[in-house]
Design an enzyme around this catalytic site. Structure first.
Site, PDB file in Angstrom:
ATOM      1  N   ASN A  10      -0.392  -1.564 -11.331  1.00 54.02           N
ATOM      2  CA  ASN A  10       0.013  -1.874 -12.473  1.00 54.02           C
ATOM      3  C   ASN A  10      -1.243  -2.589 -13.112  1.00 54.02           C
ATOM      4  O   ASN A  10      -0.920  -4.203 -12.317  1.00 54.02           O
ATOM      5  CB  ASN A  10       1.830  -2.514 -12.089  1.00 54.02           C
ATOM      6  CG  ASN A  10       1.975  -3.349 -13.575  1.00 54.02           C
ATOM      7  OD1 ASN A  10       1.262  -3.675 -14.556  1.00 54.02           O
ATOM      8  ND2 ASN A  10       2.838  -3.967 -13.141  1.00 54.02           N
ATOM      9  N   ARG A  87       1.185   2.250 -14.804  1.00 54.48           N
ATOM     10  CA  ARG A  87       2.304   1.542 -15.536  1.00 54.48           C
ATOM     11  C   ARG A  87       0.929   1.601 -16.817  1.00 54.48           C
ATOM     12  O   ARG A  87       0.121   0.350 -16.445  1.00 54.48           O
ATOM     13  CB  ARG A  87       3.155   0.455 -14.816  1.00 54.48           C
ATOM     14  CG  ARG A  87       3.416  -0.156 -16.394  1.00 54.48           C
ATOM     15  CD  ARG A  87       4.128  -1.593 -15.369  1.00 54.48           C
ATOM     16  NE  ARG A  87       5.657  -2.169 -16.758  1.00 54.48           N
ATOM     17  CZ  ARG A  87       5.305  -3.071 -16.699  1.00 54.48           C
ATOM     18  NH1 ARG A  87       4.692  -3.912 -16.003  1.00 54.48           N
ATOM     19  NH2 ARG A  87       5.859  -3.688 -17.948  1.00 54.48           N
ATOM     20  N   HIS A 176      10.572  -1.906 -21.137  1.00 54.34           N
ATOM     21  CA  HIS A 176      11.340  -2.131 -19.518  1.00 54.34           C
ATOM     22  C   HIS A 176      11.797  -0.056 -19.484  1.00 54.34           C
ATOM     23  O   HIS A 176      12.979  -0.563 -19.374  1.00 54.34           O
ATOM     24  CB  HIS A 176      12.446  -3.183 -19.700  1.00 54.34           C
ATOM     25  CG  HIS A 176      11.416  -4.133 -19.429  1.00 54.34           C
ATOM     26  ND1 HIS A 176      12.784  -5.116 -19.798  1.00 54.34           N
ATOM     27  CD2 HIS A 176      10.874  -4.669 -18.984  1.00 54.34           C
ATOM     28  CE1 HIS A 176      11.721  -6.664 -19.344  1.00 54.34           C
ATOM     29  NE2 HIS A 176      11.237  -6.062 -18.696  1.00 54.34           N
ATOM     30  N   ARG A 237      10.200 -17.043 -22.223  1.00 51.48           N
ATOM     31  CA  ARG A 237       9.927 -16.072 -23.832  1.00 51.48           C
ATOM     32  C   ARG A 237      11.859 -16.489 -24.527  1.00 51.48           C
ATOM     33  O   ARG A 237      12.543 -16.646 -23.840  1.00 51.48           O
ATOM     34  CB  ARG A 237       9.794 -14.673 -24.298  1.00 51.48           C
ATOM     35  CG  ARG A 237       8.549 -15.124 -23.821  1.00 51.48           C
ATOM     36  CD  ARG A 237       8.631 -13.099 -23.407  1.00 51.48           C
ATOM     37  NE  ARG A 237       7.082 -12.964 -22.334  1.00 51.48           N
ATOM     38  CZ  ARG A 237       7.741 -10.940 -22.034  1.00 51.48           C
ATOM     39  NH1 ARG A 237       8.653  -9.745 -22.700  1.00 51.48           N
ATOM     40  NH2 ARG A 237       7.403 -11.134 -20.663  1.00 51.48           N
ATOM     41  N   ILE A 328      17.123 -11.357 -11.863  1.00 47.80           N
ATOM     42  CA  ILE A 328      18.676 -11.640 -11.876  1.00 47.80           C
ATOM     43  C   ILE A 328      19.601 -11.165 -12.044  1.00 47.80           C
ATOM     44  O   ILE A 328      20.469 -11.514 -11.259  1.00 47.80           O
ATOM     45  CB  ILE A 328      17.990 -12.858 -13.457  1.00 47.80           C
ATOM     46  CG1 ILE A 328      16.699 -13.232 -13.411  1.00 47.80           C
ATOM     47  CG2 ILE A 328      19.478 -13.699 -14.113  1.00 47.80           C
ATOM     48  CD1 ILE A 328      16.627 -14.119 -14.882  1.00 47.80           C
ATOM     49  N   ASN A 331      21.140 -10.192  -8.893  1.00 46.00           N
ATOM     50  CA  ASN A 331      21.375 -11.975  -7.652  1.00 46.00           C
ATOM     51  C   ASN A 331      22.173 -12.166  -7.782  1.00 46.00           C
ATOM     52  O   ASN A 331      22.089 -13.233  -6.773  1.00 46.00           O
ATOM     53  CB  ASN A 331      19.819 -12.189  -7.448  1.00 46.00           C
ATOM     54  CG  ASN A 331      19.169 -10.981  -6.410  1.00 46.00           C
ATOM     55  OD1 ASN A 331      18.842 -10.636  -4.529  1.00 46.00           O
ATOM     56  ND2 ASN A 331      17.977 -10.600  -6.533  1.00 46.00           N
ATOM     57  N   GLU A 381      10.535   0.223 -11.166  1.00 44.21           N
ATOM     58  CA  GLU A 381      10.467   1.287 -12.039  1.00 44.21           C
ATOM     59  C   GLU A 381       9.013   1.729 -10.835  1.00 44.21           C
ATOM     60  O   GLU A 381       8.379   3.041 -10.704  1.00 44.21           O
ATOM     61  CB  GLU A 381       9.377   0.035 -11.886  1.00 44.21           C
ATOM     62  CG  GLU A 381      10.732  -0.351 -13.120  1.00 44.21           C
ATOM     63  CD  GLU A 381      10.086  -1.967 -13.743  1.00 44.21           C
ATOM     64  OE1 GLU A 381       9.680  -2.967 -13.305  1.00 44.21           O
ATOM     65  OE2 GLU A 381       9.768  -2.783 -15.125  1.00 44.21           O
TER      66      GLU A 381
HETATM   67  P1  AMP Z   1      11.332  -9.657 -11.867  1.00 44.56           P
HETATM   68  O1  AMP Z   1      10.602 -10.275 -12.256  1.00 44.56           O
HETATM   69  O2  AMP Z   1      12.723  -8.714 -11.688  1.00 44.56           O
HETATM   70  O3  AMP Z   1      10.724 -10.389 -10.539  1.00 44.56           O
HETATM   71  O4  AMP Z   1      12.908 -10.840 -11.484  1.00 44.56           O
HETATM   72  C1  AMP Z   1      13.104 -12.662 -11.740  1.00 44.56           C
HETATM   73  C2  AMP Z   1      13.611 -13.695 -11.614  1.00 44.56           C
HETATM   74  O5  AMP Z   1      14.751 -13.483 -11.232  1.00 44.56           O
HETATM   75  C3  AMP Z   1      13.820 -15.060 -12.042  1.00 44.56           C
HETATM   76  O6  AMP Z   1      14.083 -15.812 -12.610  1.00 44.56           O
HETATM   77  C4  AMP Z   1      13.498 -15.689 -10.726  1.00 44.56           C
HETATM   78  O7  AMP Z   1      14.511 -16.399 -10.403  1.00 44.56           O
HETATM   79  C5  AMP Z   1      15.102 -14.382 -10.682  1.00 44.56           C
HETATM   80  N1  AMP Z   1      16.251 -14.679  -9.331  1.00 44.56           N
HETATM   81  C6  AMP Z   1      15.367 -13.680  -8.317  1.00 44.56           C
HETATM   82  N2  AMP Z   1      15.892 -14.011  -7.298  1.00 44.56           N
HETATM   83  C7  AMP Z   1      17.390 -14.906  -7.356  1.00 44.56           C
HETATM   84  C8  AMP Z   1      18.700 -15.636  -7.241  1.00 44.56           C
HETATM   85  N3  AMP Z   1      19.128 -15.167  -6.427  1.00 44.56           N
HETATM   86  N4  AMP Z   1      19.137 -15.878  -7.977  1.00 44.56           N
HETATM   87  C9  AMP Z   1      18.947 -16.421  -9.481  1.00 44.56           C
HETATM   88  N5  AMP Z   1      18.046 -15.494  -9.491  1.00 44.56           N
HETATM   89  C10 AMP Z   1      17.164 -14.840  -8.840  1.00 44.56           C
END
Ligand code: AMP
Length: 394
Positions: A10, A87, A176, A237, A328, A331, A381
Site C-alpha cells: 500500500n 492497494r 473502503h 475530514r 474505532i 475498540n 484489508e
Molecule cells: P485505523 O485507521 O483503523 O487504524 O483507526 C484509527 C482510529 O482508531 C484512531 O482514531 C484511533 O484513536 C482509534 N482507536 C484505536 N484504538 C482505540 C481505542 N482503544 N479506543 C478508541 N479508539 C481507538
C-alpha cells in the site's frame, strides 16, 4: 498444491506499507512500513511475530526501499513469494474487480489518476517501482472503489447536469470497498447465513470513516462519494457539509480553493470539532476528564454516523446485522453505544457487557437478546487483497 505467500503493498507518496500473507494462515507473517521516503530520515521498520526491527535508509526512494525490503520478505517466506497485491485507491468506472497488472491495466490506472490526485499517483509509484524490482512476479491491483460498482445508478448519481457525469465522470464511487467486503463476508460466516442471501449495514471507523449497505454480497450504497471526503465525520475530514460552504468561505473570508480544500481534509472532522485531536483514544480520555470540545466531537461523530446508517437502511430489504470495524469500530464501546442509541427505530439495542468485552481484535456479537444482530469484526484489508491476488493467479 503448496500453500502460497503474497506480498501486499500500500504505497503513499512518501511511504510503503507492506504485509506478507500466507494463504492458509489468518495471522500476518511479516508487516511493516517504509517512511519518510525521499528524505534523509527515510526508515524501514518491520515486525515478524513478536520481533521488531528497523533500518535507516537515508534518501531512499520507493525503489531503493523495495530493494531493501526484498531480502527481508524472501527471508520470511523461505524465498517462496508467489505474487504481489497492490492497494489502489481509485479504479474509476473502469475497474469493477481486481486486475492482473499488465501495460494496458497500468495505462488505465494512469488514466484514472485525475479522480484521486492525492492517492493514485502514489499507488502508481509503488506499482512501477515494484514491477522494476520484481519483474518476474505476477502483480495484481485491488481497487478500493471496485466493490461499489454494484451501486444502482440512483445511488451513484449526483443531482448535477448529466454532462458532468458523461464527460467528466462526476459521480459517487465510494471507498473502503475491500474492508466492507471482507467484514460483510465474515459477518455472514459468523451468523451462519449464506452471503448470497444476506443484508448488512457496515460501519468502517478508522482515521477515514464510511458506511455501506451490503445486500447479497454486493454494495448497494455507501457514504463516500466522488472522493473520500463525503459522508460521515472522520479524524481530520469534515464529511458532509453544505456544498455552498465553498462559495461562502470564498466570498465572506476570501479563502481560495486550496485553503478550503486543505481545511476540509486536514483541519476538520474530530480534530476541528474538538480543537484537540483527531485520535479517538485521546478524545475519549479528554471527554472523561470534562473537555467540552472532545465531548461535542464525540456527540457529533455518533449522531452523524447513526444518521448515515439509517440512510443506508433504505437500500436493505431487511436487516441481518450492523457491523462495526476499523480502529474505532473494533475498540470503542463508547462510540458503539452512543451510535446505536440513536438507532432505536431500527430496533437496535446493545448488550452492555458484551459491548465492553469485544475490543482489541476480538470478534463477536454485542446486541441485546431479541434485537437485530450487532457485530464487532476486525477488518483485514491486507488479507482480502492477498485473497483477490491469489484468485487471479489461478
Ligand atoms: P485505523 O485507521 O483503523 O487504524 O483507526 C484509527 C482510529 O482508531 C484512531 O482514531 C484511533 O484513536 C482509534 N482507536 C484505536 N484504538 C482505540 C481505542 N482503544 N479506543 C478508541 N479508539 C481507538
Amino acid at each position: 498444491m503448496q500453500a502460497r505467500h503474497i506480498l501486499v503493498i500500500n504505497c503513499g507518496s512518501s511511504s510503503i506499507k507492506f504485509a506478507l500473507i500466507h494463504e492458509a494462515h489468518s495471522q500476518t507473517f511479516l508487516s511493516g512500513e517504509a517512511q519518510n521516503l525521499g528524505t534523509y530520515d527515510a526508515e524501514l521498520h518491520w515486525r515478524r511475530g513478536p520481533e521488531h526491527d528497523s533500518l535507516m535508509i537515508p534518501n531512499a526512494d520507493h525503489r531503493a526501499a523495495l530493494s531493501q525490503l526484498l531480502p527481508i520478505v524472501q527471508g520470511a517466506c523461505g524465498g517462496k513469494l508467489h505474487g504481489i497485491g497492490h492497494r489502489v485507491v481509485h479504479g474509476g468506472e473502469r475497474f469493477s474487480a481486481a486486475r492482473r497488472i499488465d501495460p494496458q491495466v497500468l495505462a488505465e490506472i494512469k488514466a484514472t489518476a485525475h479522480l484521486a490526485p492525492l492517492h493514485n499517483p502514489a499507488n502508481l509509484l509503488g506499482i512501477e517501482a515494484t514491477l522494476k524490482q520484481f519483474p518476474n512476479l505476477p502483480q495484481v491491483a485491488v481497487f478500493d472503489t471496485a466493490f461499489h460498482h454494484s451501486l444502482p445508478e440512483y445511488a451513484f448519481r449526483y443531482a448535477l447536469p448529466e454532462q458532468l457525469y458523461r464527460d467528466h465522470g462526476i459521480r459517487r464511487y465510494g471507498f473502503h470497498g475491500t474492508s466492507h467486503r471482507y467484514v460483510s463476508a465474515r459477518a455472514a460466516e459468523m451468523s451462519n447465513l449464506p452471503i448470497e442471501d444476506s443484508s448488512w449495514l457496515s460501519a468502517h471507523l478508522g482515521n477515514g470513516c464510511s458506511t455501506c449497505a451490503v445486500v447479497n454480497g454486493q454494495s448497494r450504497d455507501t457514504s463516500m462519494g466522488l472522493t473520500p471526503l463525503e459522508g460521515v465525520v472522520m479524524g481530520t475530514r469534515s464529511g458532509d457539509v453544505d456544498p455552498n460552504l465553498h462559495s461562502h468561505l470564498a466570498m465572506a473570508l476570501g479563502w481560495d480553493i486550496e485553503k478550503i480544500d486543505y481545511m476540509l481534509n486536514h483541519d476538520a472532522g474530530l480534530l476541528g470539532l474538538s480543537g484537540l485531536s483527531n485520535d479517538m483514544r485521546t478524545l475519549e480520555q479528554a471527554h472523561h476528564d470534562g473537555h467540552e470540545g472532545a465531548t461535542l466531537a464525540i456527540e457529533v461523530f455518533c449522531y452523524r454516523l447513526a444518521k448515515s446508517l439509517a440512510a443506508m437502511s433504505c437500500a436493505l430489504p431487511r436487516l441481518d446485522g450492523l457491523i462495526f470495524t476499523g480502529g474505532i469500530g473494533e475498540n470503542s464501546p463508547l462510540i458503539r453505544a452512543k451510535t446505536v442509541a440513536h438507532l432505536r427505530l431500527l430496533n437496535l439495542q446493545l448488550d452492555d457487557e458484551a459491548n465492553e468485552r469485544y475490543i482489541r481484535g476480538l470478534s463477536g456479537t454485542i446486541h441485546a437478546y431479541g434485537h437485530p444482530r450487532v457485530l464487532v469484526i476486525p477488518t483485514n484489508e491486507e488479507r482480502q487483497i492477498a485473497l483477490d491476488t491469489l484468485q487471479l493467479l489461478h
